[in-house]
Design a protein around this motif. Structure first.
Motif: not given
Length: 159
Positions: A87-96, A104-105
């Motif tokens: 269950v995602p808790s936030a938008p994707a992080l570290d998008v490159r 992405l994370t």
């Protein structure tokens, strides 16, 4: 003459960019990579089809890498011996974005549940992050690795 050379060069660049087509929108790529990753991490104990649901959207090597993590946690038919979902808790992080790959994370809570033959249920929740590499051209996951980081607290990620 100089103006003619500039015009020819500009025409060449325009033709090259049109031949390659427009670059996929990064937002759409992140959405696609996230959806495929969530589908791969959502499966039901004893249901082989739910485990294989995202296989076609992984490269062969990425799928083998993903399934290797499940060794020892599969029944005789190859189905998982537990249920899972992220269950995602936030938008994707570290998008490159680089060399045709989007990294992405996905932060979230990984929920796992196991039912035994007597009806008993064991469940746990972990804060987790899922590192994903998604190929823009093939639109397939080329790498997926999940990291758990303790109990499901109110934190949005493992950081």
């Amino acid at each position: 003459m100089r103006c003619f050379a500039v015009l020819v060069f500009a025409t060449f660049l325009t033709a090259q960019s049109m031949a390659q087509g427009p670059a996929p929108d990064q937002t759409k790529l992140v959405q696609d990579a996230t959806a495929i990753s969530l589908r791969a991490l959502q499966f039901t104990q004893g249901d082989l089809a739910s485990l294989l649901d995202a296989k076609s959207q992984f490269t062969t090597a990425a799928w083998a890498e993903f399934m290797k993590k499940l060794e020892g946690w599969q029944d005789e038919r190859g189905a998982a011996t537990f249920s899972s979902r992220l269950v995602p808790s936030a938008p994707a992080l570290d998008v490159r974005r680089h060399d045709g790959v989007v990294d992405l994370t996905i932060p979230g809570v990984l929920e796992q549940e196991s039912r035994n033959a007597y009806g008993g249920v064991s469940s746990t929740r972990y804060r987790a992050e899922v590192d994903v590499q998604f190929d823009e051209g093939s639109r397939k996951v080329v790498h997926l690795k999940q990291h758990t980081c303790g109990g499901a607290k109110s934190h949005l990620s493992c950081r």
